[in-house]
Design an enzyme around this catalytic site. Structure first.
Site, PDB file in Angstrom:
ATOM      1  CG  ASP A   1      22.500  40.001  48.678  1.00  7.10           C
ATOM      2  OD1 ASP A   1      21.713  40.878  48.279  1.00  7.10           O
ATOM      3  OD2 ASP A   1      23.727  40.032  48.511  1.00  7.10           O
TER       4      ASP A   1
ATOM      5  CE  LYS B   1      33.273  54.792  24.131  1.00  5.93           C
ATOM      6  NZ  LYS B   1      33.934  53.527  24.439  1.00  5.93           N
TER       7      LYS B   1
ATOM      8  NE  ARG C   1      29.635  47.767  18.779  1.00  9.58           N
ATOM      9  CZ  ARG C   1      29.224  48.994  19.086  1.00  9.58           C
ATOM     10  NH1 ARG C   1      28.540  49.682  18.212  1.00  9.58           N
ATOM     11  NH2 ARG C   1      29.500  49.516  20.254  1.00  9.58           N
TER      12      ARG C   1
ATOM     13  CD  GLU D   1      29.189  49.079  26.638  1.00 11.41           C
ATOM     14  OE1 GLU D   1      28.271  49.402  25.845  1.00 11.41           O
ATOM     15  OE2 GLU D   1      30.381  49.006  26.305  1.00 11.41           O
TER      16      GLU D   1
ATOM     17  CE  LYS E   1      37.806  54.778  23.979  1.00 12.33           C
ATOM     18  NZ  LYS E   1      38.120  53.640  23.106  1.00 12.33           N
TER      19      LYS E   1
ATOM     20  CB  CYS F   1      60.834  23.906  47.505  1.00 12.19           C
ATOM     21  SG  CYS F   1      60.067  23.210  46.037  1.00 12.19           S
TER      22      CYS F   1
ATOM     23  CB  CYS G   1      56.437  24.135  42.621  1.00  9.57           C
ATOM     24  SG  CYS G   1      57.050  23.220  44.050  1.00  9.57           S
TER      25      CYS G   1
ATOM     26  CB  CYS H   1      56.648  23.888  47.685  1.00 13.12           C
ATOM     27  SG  CYS H   1      57.276  25.487  47.153  1.00 13.12           S
TER      28      CYS H   1
HETATM   29 ZN   LIG Z   1      58.342  24.688  45.387  1.00 13.90          ZN
END
Ligand SMILES: [Zn+2]
Length: 706
Positions: A38, A120, A141, A178, A321, A430, A445, A450
């Site tokens: 890559d 499919k 489509r 697809e 299916k 908390c 929160c 926390c």
């Molecule tokens: Zn918290």
């Protein structure tokens, strides 16, 4: 003369790079035999982009660089399909497959025939139109007759060639296929959303539809959508006799660079298909994408013609299916999970039920909008589904009527204890204030210390795609938190001082003792501690991109962190970047820029960085930017007045593309004011500050374009 020669050779280099990149796309997506990494691929693309930036006149719409950075659209144009995109009739059992085959045999009056059988894929159907080998339009489509033009988003998908390979392609070719989201790419993207504190996607297909229907194509290429062809619409050949069957045409597709499913098979009889159905059910689960069945079509085009279509379906095709993987169970309770940025998610605690081979005890309810949509309450019988075999979720509630049908008396059904699922008033961990989000969907929160959030953030920090610290799993982190040996990221890098204590840390583990399985406390031990500390020491040298991704800054996911690190090269440079400088990085939007600035200017953000610096965590990486080659690099531009050749968006994009930054107001830092017609007060300001003012035609000369 000399100049012409070199321009010629640049044009040749550009052409060669494009061919090379297309060839690698073909090897990757069609042959599944990539020959370069890559990274090497990105280098080719980067080189091409550099050359095109220096020679904008050589840019063509089918260049691989033109997949990204397309202009947003303001709305969807409708496209009438020249050949209707019919859906295919569904069946769920063998009997109906045999009935289909009987209709085919009758329709073909005793002629021999064979079937092409294709998985499919659970994706989004798309029609791609190629004219003289060039992708000119992509449409959804829609209702089968009319769909939406989504060319701008489709172009970003690398698996879809912008230009077909070879020479023997038809004059007009409509490829039906697809677009889908491969599971691994989907998982990674959700991780990034989570890192940004944003809602994750539940279902790859719906998320793919949403992606294709975005107005702005920016950033879509990073989602990693893929494509496979499964059919054909309009076809017009010039002087070449066309293939007689789909299987022969698909061989051509492959040679033109269009991906076709490698699992595609040719079968001589419906019995072979029926035999294949159960075998395929096992194999399909191992595919890197979701499928929900098989499509069975008559292979021969003339035979298809002979059979024709009903008003809704072709008579020569059917889809088998597999039943959706669902199960019914009781929702016993709802608990609340606190995410690393404080998002509180309701989780359904279920009576354990077997689903697609695993026992499911919990399922996501996503958020309180979803709870309201489902109308679900504690005590309800619910239907759970594995969304792409990823995370089970509650998809619907079994109504009283159904419960009555299931054998409960009406009174029993009504009296089944139910109670509503209420959003928590406070954080379940908390006990701090829980607040509704701006858009009202999420509850958070808001206590940054926390313990639940701290835990999630530490787990994320050590995670595989972030700092990647081996041996720092959830169980170890929990123990370290319990002992209060870590509370901050920096604490992790000082664990070496606790080597002896770490060895003695005990974890509950299952062991066989005298032939009996027992859970006993087992110390972490010398070996594992040595490995853990070694990994921690090594990971101090992770490149900046990983550290950035690990810091849990909202909107900064793995991919964004890479962009930022590539561009700025050091935490210091990033910290000092103002908003225009941040926005100049392709892929960085205002929300992300604000989030970064908030982090760097906050006391907690500064403290985190200072501590990490003290313990010796690396905060740099080599820059990988093409700025040196860009003519406007390092310059800040302000644009005012009306221009003749550009809209405001276009001119800003062009300046950024050439390495410049665009600011909204003139200051001493401004390098140039580009003044169009009716420039207004900015012109006076520029003159009073001694900022250089240039006209649109000067600008065009400066960038060497016409
Ligand atoms: Zn918290």
């Amino acid at each position: 003369m000399l100049i012409e020669m070199s321009e010629n050779s640049i044009a040749q280099t550009i052409a060669r790079l494009r061919t090379e990149i297309r060839e690698h796309d073909y090897r990757y997506y069609v042959l599944a035999e990539p020959v370069i990494s890559d990274y090497e691929y990105d280098q080719l693309l980067r080189r091409l982009r550099e050359l095109e930036e220096q020679h904008p006149e050589l840019v063509t719409p089918d260049s691989p660089t033109q997949r990204v950075g397309g202009q947003p659209i303001t709305g969807f144009t409708q496209v009438r399909h020249s050949v209707a995109m019919l859906s295919i009739d569904n069946t769920y059992n063998e009997t109906e497959l045999r009935e289909f085959d009987a209709r085919v045999r009758k329709g073909l009056e005793g002629a021999s025939y064979r079937y092409v059988v294709d998985p499919k894929i659970d994706g989004v159907a798309i029609s791609l139109r190629y004219e003289d080998g060039r992708l000119t339009q992509a449409a959804t489509r829609g209702d089968g007759e009319v769909g939406d033009d989504v060319t701008h988003t489709i172009r970003t998908i690398r698996a879809i060639p912008l230009q077909l390979r070879g020479e023997d392609y038809p004059e007009t070719l409509e490829v039906r296929g697809e677009v889908y989201w491969p599971l691994e790419a989907f998982r990674r993207f959700n991780e990034q959303l989570e890192a940004a504190g944003e809602a994750t996607f539940a279902n790859p297909r719906n998320a793919t539809t949403g992606t294709l229907k975005q107005l702005n194509p920016r950033g879509i290429e990073r989602r990693g959508l893929a494509f496979m062809a499964h059919g054909v619409g309009e076809l017009q050949w010039k002087n070449i006799s066309p293939p007689a069957t789909q299987s022969a045409l698909f061989e051509k597709f492959r040679s033109w660079g269009l991906p076709v499913n490698p699992c595609l098979q040719i079968m001589d009889s419906i019995e072979a298909v029926i035999d294949f159905v159960p075998r395929w059910d096992e194999k399909r689960r191992k595919l890197p994408y979701l499928t929900d069945g098989l499509v069975i079509k008559v292979d021969d085009f003339a035979q298809r013609e002979q059979m024709g279509t009903t008003s809704r379906y072709p008579r020569w095709a059917i889809a088998y299916k597999y039943p959706a993987e669902q199960a019914r169970t009781r929702l016993c309770d709802v608990t609340f999970q606190v995410g690393k940025l404080g998002t509180i998610t309701p989780v359904a605690e279920l009576e354990p039920v077997l689903l697609a081979g695993t026992t499911v005890k919990r399922a996501s309810l996503h958020n309180f909008d979803q709870v309201a949509r489902l109308g679900v309450q504690i005590g309800d019988t619910v239907v759970v589904e594995k969304a792409g075999e990823i995370i089970p979720q509650v998809v619907s509630v079994v109504t009283d009527d159904t419960q009555i049908a299931a054998g409960f008396s009406p009174r029993e059904a009504a009296s089944l204890q139910r109670r509503p699922i209420l959003p928590p008033q406070q954080c379940p961990v908390c006990k701090g204030t829980a607040e509704k989000d701006v858009n009202g969907v999420y509850i958070r929160c808001i206590n940054p210390t926390c313990p639940a959030q701290v835990r999630e953030r530490l787990i994320y920090f050590c995670g595989r795609d972030q700092m990647d610290i081996a041996g720092m799993g959830e169980a170890v982190i929990d123990k370290l938190l319990e002992k209060k040996w870590i509370t901050t990221y920096a604490d992790i890098f000082q664990l070496a001082a606790r080597r002896a204590e770490l060895k003695g840390l005990e974890f509950q583990q299952e062991r066989t003792i005298k032939g009996e399985r027992r859970t006993i406390p087992v110390p972490l031990g010398e070996k594992r501690v040595a490995k853990l500390l070694e990994s921690i020491e090594q990971r101090k040298q992770q490149p900046l991109s990983r550290l950035l991704a690990a810091l849990n800054i909202p909107h900064v996911g793995t991919a964004t962190a890479e962009l930022l690190a590539d561009h700025f090269g050091s935490m210091d440079a990033l910290r000092q970047a103002d908003e225009p400088a941040l926005l100049q990085v392709s892929g960085v939007g205002p929300e992300l820029a604000r989030s970064l600035q908030k982090f760097f200017s906050s006391t907690s953000g500064q403290q985190i960085l200072a501590e990490l610096h003290t313990v010796g965590v690396n905060m740099t990486q080599p820059r990988r930017t093409t700025m040196e080659h860009q003519p406007l690099a390092g310059q800040t531009w302000v644009v005012t007045g009306t221009l003749e050749k550009f809209t405001r968006t276009e001119i800003e994009a062009r300046i950024k593309q050439l390495g410049g930054m665009v600011a909204g107001s003139v200051s001493k830092k401004t390098s140039y004011l580009l003044a169009g017609i009716d420039p207004g007060s900015k012109l006076e300001k520029a003159r009073s500050l001694g900022v250089k003012v240039i006209s649109e035609s000067d600008f065009m000369k400066m960038i060497g374009g016409a």
